[in-house]
Design an enzyme around this catalytic site. Structure first.
Site, PDB file in Angstrom:
ATOM      1  N   PHE A 148      43.333  29.747  40.451  1.00 36.81           N
ATOM      2  CA  PHE A 148      43.712  31.152  40.619  1.00 36.81           C
ATOM      3  C   PHE A 148      42.489  32.032  40.839  1.00 36.81           C
ATOM      4  O   PHE A 148      41.412  31.743  40.290  1.00 36.81           O
ATOM      5  CB  PHE A 148      44.475  31.649  39.385  1.00 36.81           C
ATOM      6  CG  PHE A 148      45.697  30.828  39.093  1.00 36.81           C
ATOM      7  CD1 PHE A 148      46.894  31.068  39.773  1.00 36.81           C
ATOM      8  CD2 PHE A 148      45.641  29.780  38.185  1.00 36.81           C
ATOM      9  CE1 PHE A 148      48.013  30.283  39.532  1.00 36.81           C
ATOM     10  CE2 PHE A 148      46.760  28.982  37.939  1.00 36.81           C
ATOM     11  CZ  PHE A 148      47.949  29.234  38.614  1.00 36.81           C
ATOM     12  N   ASP A 160      31.670  29.399  42.416  1.00 36.22           N
ATOM     13  CA  ASP A 160      33.044  29.771  42.742  1.00 36.22           C
ATOM     14  C   ASP A 160      33.792  30.193  41.482  1.00 36.22           C
ATOM     15  O   ASP A 160      34.065  29.373  40.605  1.00 36.22           O
ATOM     16  CB  ASP A 160      33.744  28.580  43.419  1.00 36.22           C
ATOM     17  CG  ASP A 160      35.072  28.972  44.038  1.00 36.22           C
ATOM     18  OD1 ASP A 160      35.460  30.148  43.950  1.00 36.22           O
ATOM     19  OD2 ASP A 160      35.718  28.068  44.620  1.00 36.22           O
ATOM     20  N   HIS A 175      37.541  24.334  50.561  1.00 33.80           N
ATOM     21  CA  HIS A 175      37.480  23.857  49.177  1.00 33.80           C
ATOM     22  C   HIS A 175      38.801  23.166  48.856  1.00 33.80           C
ATOM     23  O   HIS A 175      39.831  23.835  48.709  1.00 33.80           O
ATOM     24  CB  HIS A 175      37.227  25.068  48.270  1.00 33.80           C
ATOM     25  CG  HIS A 175      37.182  24.752  46.814  1.00 33.80           C
ATOM     26  ND1 HIS A 175      37.221  25.739  45.851  1.00 33.80           N
ATOM     27  CD2 HIS A 175      37.096  23.579  46.137  1.00 33.80           C
ATOM     28  CE1 HIS A 175      37.161  25.182  44.642  1.00 33.80           C
ATOM     29  NE2 HIS A 175      37.095  23.869  44.792  1.00 33.80           N
ATOM     30  N   SER A 220      36.536  34.525  49.561  1.00 33.89           N
ATOM     31  CA  SER A 220      37.643  33.572  49.475  1.00 33.89           C
ATOM     32  C   SER A 220      38.917  34.252  49.942  1.00 33.89           C
ATOM     33  O   SER A 220      39.346  35.254  49.352  1.00 33.89           O
ATOM     34  CB  SER A 220      37.814  33.100  48.037  1.00 33.89           C
ATOM     35  OG  SER A 220      39.109  32.531  47.896  1.00 33.89           O
ATOM     36  N   GLY A 255      34.918  34.289  39.580  1.00 36.60           N
ATOM     37  CA  GLY A 255      34.427  35.400  38.775  1.00 36.60           C
ATOM     38  C   GLY A 255      33.110  35.994  39.235  1.00 36.60           C
ATOM     39  O   GLY A 255      32.430  36.665  38.463  1.00 36.60           O
ATOM     40  N   MET A 305      45.091  24.247  47.768  1.00 33.14           N
ATOM     41  CA  MET A 305      45.613  23.811  46.457  1.00 33.14           C
ATOM     42  C   MET A 305      46.934  23.084  46.638  1.00 33.14           C
ATOM     43  O   MET A 305      47.748  23.473  47.472  1.00 33.14           O
ATOM     44  CB  MET A 305      45.838  25.032  45.564  1.00 33.14           C
ATOM     45  CG  MET A 305      44.593  25.891  45.389  1.00 33.14           C
ATOM     46  SD  MET A 305      44.917  27.212  44.206  1.00 33.14           S
ATOM     47  CE  MET A 305      43.387  28.129  44.330  1.00 33.14           C
ATOM     48  N   MET A 327      41.226  21.548  46.516  1.00 32.96           N
ATOM     49  CA  MET A 327      41.648  21.338  45.124  1.00 32.96           C
ATOM     50  C   MET A 327      42.911  20.507  45.188  1.00 32.96           C
ATOM     51  O   MET A 327      44.023  20.978  44.895  1.00 32.96           O
ATOM     52  CB  MET A 327      41.866  22.706  44.437  1.00 32.96           C
ATOM     53  CG  MET A 327      40.542  23.414  44.147  1.00 32.96           C
ATOM     54  SD  MET A 327      40.725  25.179  43.872  1.00 32.96           S
ATOM     55  CE  MET A 327      40.654  25.751  45.561  1.00 32.96           C
ATOM     56  N   MET A 366      32.043  25.343  39.609  1.00 26.22           N
ATOM     57  CA  MET A 366      33.204  26.190  39.296  1.00 26.22           C
ATOM     58  C   MET A 366      32.877  27.004  38.045  1.00 26.22           C
ATOM     59  O   MET A 366      32.610  26.437  36.982  1.00 26.22           O
ATOM     60  CB  MET A 366      34.455  25.350  39.036  1.00 26.22           C
ATOM     61  CG  MET A 366      34.995  24.592  40.247  1.00 26.22           C
ATOM     62  SD  MET A 366      35.376  25.597  41.706  1.00 26.22           S
ATOM     63  CE  MET A 366      36.527  26.802  41.050  1.00 26.22           C
ATOM     64  N   HIS A 383      35.437  31.244  52.876  1.00 30.19           N
ATOM     65  CA  HIS A 383      35.824  30.209  51.906  1.00 30.19           C
ATOM     66  C   HIS A 383      37.348  30.077  51.889  1.00 30.19           C
ATOM     67  O   HIS A 383      38.070  31.067  51.708  1.00 30.19           O
ATOM     68  CB  HIS A 383      35.295  30.604  50.528  1.00 30.19           C
ATOM     69  CG  HIS A 383      35.508  29.585  49.460  1.00 30.19           C
ATOM     70  ND1 HIS A 383      34.669  28.507  49.281  1.00 30.19           N
ATOM     71  CD2 HIS A 383      36.456  29.488  48.500  1.00 30.19           C
ATOM     72  CE1 HIS A 383      35.091  27.791  48.238  1.00 30.19           C
ATOM     73  NE2 HIS A 383      36.182  28.364  47.748  1.00 30.19           N
ATOM     74  N   ASP A 417      40.564  28.161  50.270  1.00 34.47           N
ATOM     75  CA  ASP A 417      40.994  27.418  49.080  1.00 34.47           C
ATOM     76  C   ASP A 417      42.310  26.688  49.323  1.00 34.47           C
ATOM     77  O   ASP A 417      43.361  27.307  49.484  1.00 34.47           O
ATOM     78  CB  ASP A 417      41.166  28.391  47.911  1.00 34.47           C
ATOM     79  CG  ASP A 417      39.829  28.833  47.343  1.00 34.47           C
ATOM     80  OD1 ASP A 417      38.996  27.958  47.053  1.00 34.47           O
ATOM     81  OD2 ASP A 417      39.618  30.048  47.195  1.00 34.47           O
TER      82      ASP A 417
HETATM   83  C1  DX5 Z   1      39.662  29.377  42.352  1.00 36.05           C
HETATM   84  C2  DX5 Z   1      39.183  29.398  43.781  1.00 36.05           C
HETATM   85  C3  DX5 Z   1      38.260  30.506  44.074  1.00 36.05           C
HETATM   86  C4  DX5 Z   1      38.875  31.866  43.889  1.00 36.05           C
HETATM   87  C5  DX5 Z   1      37.812  32.786  43.410  1.00 36.05           C
HETATM   88  O1  DX5 Z   1      40.376  28.226  42.112  1.00 36.05           O
HETATM   89  O2  DX5 Z   1      38.513  28.188  44.097  1.00 36.05           O
HETATM   90  O3  DX5 Z   1      37.678  30.386  45.368  1.00 36.05           O
HETATM   91  O4  DX5 Z   1      39.439  32.405  45.036  1.00 36.05           O
HETATM   92  O5  DX5 Z   1      38.418  34.007  43.115  1.00 36.05           O
HETATM   93  P1  DX5 Z   1      37.658  35.134  42.308  1.00 36.05           P
HETATM   94  O6  DX5 Z   1      36.408  35.465  43.061  1.00 36.05           O
HETATM   95  O7  DX5 Z   1      38.664  36.233  42.287  1.00 36.05           O
HETATM   96  O8  DX5 Z   1      37.355  34.561  40.948  1.00 36.05           O
HETATM   97 ZN    ZN Z   2      37.265  28.006  45.971  1.00 37.69          ZN
END
Ligand code: DX5
Ligand code: ZN
Length: 230
Positions: free
Chosen positions: A147, A177, A70, A12, A179, A41, A72, A141, A37, A39
């Protein structure tokens, strides 16, 4: 985009250098990333803002493989066309982003992209039952979206197993997606996931001028997910 269930690592770029996305995308692909990936937002659906279709279009020429976008954001539908035109191969919307998910998935496919559907940690697997023939990817998720660098929510592993049973032989990817690192990757891979998104666990310790670290981080996640302990 062909379909398979092999483990795919999708770094990501939320954890990349925002002033250098092009070089960062090239570096992670050169270091073994399968997908990139991206993100998006909006500061409304999630409490953080990143970027929109113009940035996706700008980084597209720097990605050889799959650009996995992705979203959001809410609403989603007015922006689908723009992200498809920006070159997204996969466009993932959240089931929680609006009341007409079925229509959203139709619109994504009509725009020429693969349709992904993301589920927040509190959303049950059963919510996708009547959408299974409309999706190419389900994103589970494993953190609350918004974040990078959050702690993996272990209760989601059971949801992955349930989704894997529901999907059966359908050609639907299960993406994880949040952690994902070498300790959590095997749990979700065993449960049936094939696309592992990882932000901090890939970019940690590396940079475009020190990209070998990205490669080591990607290999560590892949090796753990594939159950090859060396
Ligand atoms: C969170 C994002 C993830 C994020 C994952 O809202 O959708 O893609 O970047 O980050 P890590 O791998 O650090 O949890
Ligand atoms: Zn994501």
């Amino acid at each position: 985009m062909s379909f398979d269930r092999k483990i795919k690592i999708a770094p990501s770029i939320l954890s990349a250098d925002f002033a250098n996305f092009g070089a960062e995308c090239e570096a992670i692909e050169a270091q073994g990333a399968d997908w990139v990936h991206v993100d998006v937002m909006d500061g409304h659906f999630v409490p953080n803002i990143t970027f929109g279709p113009a940035t996706c279009a700008a980084i597209r020429p720097h990605i050889k493989g799959v650009m996995d976008v992705h979203l959001m954001i809410a609403p989603v539908d007015p922006y689908i066309e723009a992200f498809a035109k920006a070159g997204a191969d996969v466009i993932t919307a959240h089931i929680e982003a609006g009341p007409h998910t079925h229509r959203t998935l139709q619109a994504i496919r009509a725009a020429g992209a693969k349709a992904g559907l993301a589920l927040n940690p509190g959303t049950p697997a059963a919510s996708v039952e009547y959408l299974l023939d409309m999706v190419d990817l389900i994103c589970v998720m494993t953190v609350n979206p918004g974040f990078g660098g959050q702690k993996f929510i272990h209760s989601q592993v059971e949801k992955v197993k349930e989704l894997r049973r529901m999907i059966g032989t359908r050609p639907i990817h299960i993406e994880i997606d949040g952690g994902v690192d070498p300790t959590t990757a095997p749990l979700v891979a065993d449960a049936g996931a094939d696309v592992l998104v990882a932000g901090s666990a890939v970019f940690r310790g590396g940079s475009v001028s020190n990209p070998d670290v990205y490669g080591e981080n990607i290999r560590a996640i892949r090796t753990a997910a594939e159950g090859i302990y060396v």
